[in-house]
Design an enzyme around this catalytic site. Sequence first.
Site, PDB file in Angstrom:
ATOM      1  N   ALA A 186       8.150 -10.110  -0.063  1.00 10.87           N
ATOM      2  CA  ALA A 186       9.340  -9.783   0.562  1.00 10.87           C
ATOM      3  C   ALA A 186       8.484  -9.111   1.386  1.00 10.87           C
ATOM      4  O   ALA A 186       9.125  -7.608   1.873  1.00 10.87           O
ATOM      5  CB  ALA A 186      10.608  -8.746  -0.467  1.00 10.87           C
ATOM      6  N   LEU A 187       7.570  -9.219   2.608  1.00  9.91           N
ATOM      7  CA  LEU A 187       6.954  -8.274   3.113  1.00  9.91           C
ATOM      8  C   LEU A 187       8.149  -8.040   4.663  1.00  9.91           C
ATOM      9  O   LEU A 187       8.483  -9.091   4.868  1.00  9.91           O
ATOM     10  CB  LEU A 187       5.513  -9.850   3.506  1.00  9.91           C
ATOM     11  CG  LEU A 187       4.824  -9.685   2.183  1.00  9.91           C
ATOM     12  CD1 LEU A 187       4.202 -10.853   2.971  1.00  9.91           C
ATOM     13  CD2 LEU A 187       4.446  -8.706   1.172  1.00  9.91           C
ATOM     14  N   GLY A 213       5.468  -3.508   7.349  1.00  9.77           N
ATOM     15  CA  GLY A 213       4.157  -1.988   6.356  1.00  9.77           C
ATOM     16  C   GLY A 213       3.176  -2.839   6.014  1.00  9.77           C
ATOM     17  O   GLY A 213       2.163  -2.968   6.771  1.00  9.77           O
ATOM     18  N   HIS A 214       3.887  -4.388   5.815  1.00 12.54           N
ATOM     19  CA  HIS A 214       2.846  -5.484   5.149  1.00 12.54           C
ATOM     20  C   HIS A 214       2.317  -5.892   5.720  1.00 12.54           C
ATOM     21  O   HIS A 214       0.514  -6.437   5.378  1.00 12.54           O
ATOM     22  CB  HIS A 214       3.545  -6.236   3.809  1.00 12.54           C
ATOM     23  CG  HIS A 214       3.676  -5.459   2.909  1.00 12.54           C
ATOM     24  ND1 HIS A 214       5.249  -5.859   2.769  1.00 12.54           N
ATOM     25  CD2 HIS A 214       3.357  -5.343   1.350  1.00 12.54           C
ATOM     26  CE1 HIS A 214       6.108  -5.302   1.412  1.00 12.54           C
ATOM     27  NE2 HIS A 214       4.694  -4.934   0.804  1.00 12.54           N
ATOM     28  N   SER A 273      10.699  -0.395   4.222  1.00  8.13           N
ATOM     29  CA  SER A 273      10.569  -1.421   2.363  1.00  8.13           C
ATOM     30  C   SER A 273      11.097  -2.588   2.080  1.00  8.13           C
ATOM     31  O   SER A 273      11.966  -2.646   2.825  1.00  8.13           O
ATOM     32  CB  SER A 273      10.721  -0.564   1.464  1.00  8.13           C
ATOM     33  OG  SER A 273      11.193  -0.518   0.109  1.00  8.13           O
TER      34      SER A 273
HETATM   35  P1  AMP Z   1       4.625  -3.617  -2.335  1.00  6.14           P
HETATM   36  O1  AMP Z   1       4.987  -4.516  -2.095  1.00  6.14           O
HETATM   37  O2  AMP Z   1       6.357  -3.292  -1.982  1.00  6.14           O
HETATM   38  O3  AMP Z   1       3.949  -2.857  -3.871  1.00  6.14           O
HETATM   39  O4  AMP Z   1       3.353  -3.335  -1.075  1.00  6.14           O
HETATM   40  C1  AMP Z   1       2.070  -3.621  -1.034  1.00  6.14           C
HETATM   41  C2  AMP Z   1       1.662  -2.843  -0.701  1.00  6.14           C
HETATM   42  O5  AMP Z   1       1.786  -2.338   0.782  1.00  6.14           O
HETATM   43  C3  AMP Z   1       1.413  -1.637  -0.758  1.00  6.14           C
HETATM   44  O6  AMP Z   1       0.160  -0.745  -1.347  1.00  6.14           O
HETATM   45  C4  AMP Z   1       1.972  -0.102  -0.172  1.00  6.14           C
HETATM   46  O7  AMP Z   1       1.832   0.941  -0.421  1.00  6.14           O
HETATM   47  C5  AMP Z   1       2.262  -1.019   1.507  1.00  6.14           C
HETATM   48  N1  AMP Z   1       3.315  -1.083   2.262  1.00  6.14           N
HETATM   49  C6  AMP Z   1       4.434  -1.018   1.834  1.00  6.14           C
HETATM   50  N2  AMP Z   1       5.381  -0.595   2.838  1.00  6.14           N
HETATM   51  C7  AMP Z   1       4.864  -0.195   3.136  1.00  6.14           C
HETATM   52  C8  AMP Z   1       4.541   0.630   4.301  1.00  6.14           C
HETATM   53  N3  AMP Z   1       5.706   0.888   4.839  1.00  6.14           N
HETATM   54  N4  AMP Z   1       3.623   1.228   4.462  1.00  6.14           N
HETATM   55  C9  AMP Z   1       2.444   1.426   4.943  1.00  6.14           C
HETATM   56  N5  AMP Z   1       1.955   0.747   3.565  1.00  6.14           N
HETATM   57  C10 AMP Z   1       3.628  -0.011   2.691  1.00  6.14           C
END
Ligand code: AMP
Length: 304
Positions: A40-41, A44-45, A206
Site C-alpha cells: 500500500a505504498l 514515503g515509501h 501512511s
Molecule cells: P510500512 O509499509 O508502513 O511497514 O513501512 C515500511 C517502511 O517505510 C518503514 O521503514 C517505515 O518507517 C517507512 N515509512 C512509512 N511511512 C513513512 C513516512 N511517512 N516517512 C518515512 N518513512 C516511512
Amino acid sequence: MSIALVTTIAELRARTSEKLREVEASGGSKSLGLVPTMGALHHGHATLARRAVAENSVVVASVFVNPLQFGDAQDLARYPRTTDADLALLDEAGVDFMFAPSVEEMYPDGEPSIRVTAGTMGEIHEGASRPGHFDGALTVVSKLLHVALPNEGLAAPGGRPAYRAYFGQKDAQQLTLVRRMVADLNFPVEIVPVSIVRDPDGLATSSRNRFLSEQERTAALVLSRALGLLASRAQAHEPLDIASAEALVRSAPGVELDYLEVVDPQTLAPRAENCQDTPFTGEAIALIAAKVGSVRLIDNMRLG
Ligand code: AMP
C-alpha cells in the site's frame, strides 16, 4: 516496466546474484539495498526506495503484510493490499525487484516457534498498546535480512557486496529496535534511517491514511501540530509543557490520544529532566499515537 516481481526466496536469491554478477562484469561496485515494506505504498515509501536506488547497484523492495506483527485479526484482514500500484511505484523509483512472498513462502511450517524478542524496549510506547507487535516485526525483519543477504562474489577481490537496509524514522521505535537487533546479533548489514515524509499540510504519510474520512483527516493534523508545538518550545529552550500539547490533541473532534511521550533518542526511555516544567535542553524525540475515528496513527519529531 523494468522491475521484476518475485514471489519465492529461491528466485530472489538467484535473480539478485545474477544481477550482482552483471554489475561486477560491467566493472561496477556491487551493493544491495533492501527496503522492507507492507505495501500500500505511498510517497514515503518511494523516498526510501529512491534513496536505496541512489546508493546501491541492486535494490530489492519487499512487500509482505506480516501476520505475526498484528495482534488484531480484523486489522490484519483490512490492511490495504495494492500489488499492481506498488509494482508501478517501485518501478518508477528504479527498484530492480519487488519481493512479494505469500504467507506460506515466509512461514512454511506455520507460525515460527523460534522468534526474535524485542525485550523491554519493545514493551513501552507502541509495544504497550500492541503487545507482541515488535517481536513479530523483528522476526520478519530478521528473516527478510537473511533472505536478501547478498552472497554473490564473497571470494572475489572486492569481497562481500555492501549490504544496506532502509527504514523510516516514521516508525521511530521500530527503527531503534532494528538497529539494536542488528548490533546485538551481529547482522552484516548497515541500517540506513530515512527522515519522515509528510503531506504538504504536515500529516505524516501512511498506508492507513486512506481510511480517514475528510473530517478525520483534518482532525488528524493535530498530531503533527502538537509535535510541532513541542519542537518549537524545545528550539526556544522553553519548558515543553507536555500537558498543554496533550490537551490540544484531546480537543480535536474524534481524536483519542493513546500517548504523547518525550523520550531519549537512543534508549526511548521517557526523559525525566529538563522536559516538563524546566527549560528544555539536550536532545529528545516526541512520540505520539492516537486513534482518529477507527484509524490508529503514529508520528514523532526530533526535539532540540
Ligand atoms: P510500512 O509499509 O508502513 O511497514 O513501512 C515500511 C517502511 O517505510 C518503514 O521503514 C517505515 O518507517 C517507512 N515509512 C512509512 N511511512 C513513512 C513516512 N511517512 N516517512 C518515512 N518513512 C516511512
